[in-house]
Design an enzyme around this catalytic site. Structure first.
Site, PDB file in Angstrom:
ATOM      1  N   CYS A  33      -6.727   8.334  -6.562  1.00 52.13           N
ATOM      2  CA  CYS A  33      -6.452   6.995  -7.055  1.00 52.13           C
ATOM      3  C   CYS A  33      -7.573   6.547  -7.991  1.00 52.13           C
ATOM      4  CB  CYS A  33      -6.345   6.012  -5.893  1.00 52.13           C
ATOM      5  SG  CYS A  33      -4.989   6.342  -4.750  1.00 52.13           S
ATOM      6  N   HIS A  78      -9.297  10.959  -1.827  1.00 48.11           N
ATOM      7  CA  HIS A  78      -9.228   9.537  -2.123  1.00 48.11           C
ATOM      8  C   HIS A  78     -10.209   9.154  -3.218  1.00 48.11           C
ATOM      9  CE1 HIS A  78      -6.353   8.063   0.703  1.00 48.11           C
ATOM     10  NE2 HIS A  78      -7.012   8.445   1.776  1.00 48.11           N
TER      11      HIS A  78
END
Length: 373
Positions: free
Chosen positions: A227, A171
């Site tokens: 991301c 992430h």
């Protein structure tokens, strides 16, 4: 407050917990006692693992401009012996197993990247440091401390001719920037396994750890599958490319006077998406198993390149085509199958499509420069 001490054997900086009288080194496993100037002999390696020194052949002192970890700087060690053309890599795969943030493809990404580096680019297996939740060694679990130490190990003692790789699959997020050194007003962050209790690694720290120390003649490639990863290494220039392949280099140098380049070395980074986009963790590309869309498309572009001698531009175009074609075939499925990024409160099916990015410490002709690790 955490105290930083040097390992008495290999000089790696170690974060000493409050009140602790000794700490075991994450790299060489020797024990350092606070206030004890006598060097300790390195701990014997486990029977099924190579000696720690084989991770990079020798131990070297920190580079001339060592990374600053929020005010702490490691002390220089003895002069480094001459060494050239070494290859070293740090590969991080964080799956956040059994949590609401769980990702399915990150450990697969790490294993595939390791295979690519060993078999295609001849990286010695002993020079690749893997950090995943499957590792038995507690110092190789992808916590914030272990990732920081791995970044320092990657650039420690680097010499002209060295080729370094930092790959991260997990992430990523953003936080408001208050120093004025970000064009869009946000810092990008990596999310270690323990980010909810220990915090995230900000792009400023990544830049200080593995970009700014690089001396002339050393090459580093960042491969960031997360991301908000477009400028995760905080490099000064971003290659802004349209669908036809035309591009311009955007100047992301801070207006505050902070230097985000190297000490003469070369850094080029491929990332999974732009800073305002999310990246996919999906089975839509590999069909059989889950992968990060960026890592999968990068390996595909390298292994099955449409050209025999790929350039950075041809690889970036191939990566974008792989994701775009799969996305068109399944009606946006590459994006909508993403595990929703709970950290930012956003929905994976809303917003811009994922478009891999290229950034560098200096602009160059992306269609003329051959790709090499």
């Amino acid at each position: 407050m955490l105290m930083l001490v040097d390992c008495s054997n290999c000089r790696t900086p170690l974060q000493l917990p409050p009140g602790a009288a000794a700490i075991r080194c994450a790299v060489c496993k020797s024990i350092t006692r606070v206030g004890d100037p006598r060097p300790n002999p390195p701990a014997p390696p486990p029977a099924n693992r190579p000696a720690a020194s084989s991770l990079n052949g020798h131990y070297y002192p920190p580079p001339a401009a060592p990374p600053q970890y929020y005010g702490y700087a490691p002390r220089p060690g003895p002069p480094a012996p001459t060494a050239h053309h070494r290859k070293k890599a740090v590969i991080v795969g964080v799956s956040y197993r059994y949590s609401r943030h769980e990702l399915k493809g990150t450990i697969n990404d790490a294993k595939c990247m390791k295979y690519l580096l060993i078999n295609r680019f001849k990286f010695p297996e002993s020079s690749i440091l893997m950090l995943t939740e499957e590792e038995v060694d507690p110092y190789k679990i992808p916590t914030i401390h272990n990732i920081r130490m791995a970044m320092f190990w990657l650039v420690q003692g680097c010499q002209p001719g060295d080729s370094l790789v930092f790959h991260y699959s997990g992430h990523g997020s953003q936080m408001r920037n208050y120093t004025g050194d970000e064009v869009d007003g946000f810092d990008e962050t990596l999310c270690p396994l323990d980010f909810e209790t220990r915090g995230m690694i900000v792009d400023d720290e990544i830049n200080a750890a593995i970009v700014r120390p690089l001396p002339s003649g050393v090459k580093l490639h960042g491969i960031i599958d997360s991301c908000h990863s477009g400028t995760m290494l905080d490099l000064p220039f971003l290659c802004r490319m349209d669908r036809t392949g035309r591009y311009v280099w955007e100047d992301h140098r801070p207006r505050t006077g902070t230097w985000k380049g190297t000490s003469g070395g070369e850094v080029i980074s491929f990332s999974g998406c732009d800073d305002d986009q999310t990246s996919a963790d999906t089975s839509a590309l590999a069909k059989v198993t889950s992968t990060g869309a960026m890592t999968f498309s990068f390996i595909q572009a390298v292994e099955r390149g449409q050209v025999s001698n790929p350039t950075y531009g041809s690889i970036l175009n191939a990566m974008r085509s792989t994701i775009r074609n799969a996305d068109d075939e399944i009606g946006g499925g590459v994006v909508t199958t993403l595990v929703t990024m709970l950290l930012t409160g956003g929905s994976a099916g809303i917003g811009k499509r994922q478009e891999p990015q290229l950034s560098a410490n200096e602009p160059f002709d992306v269609y003329a420069k051959p790709f090499s690790l």
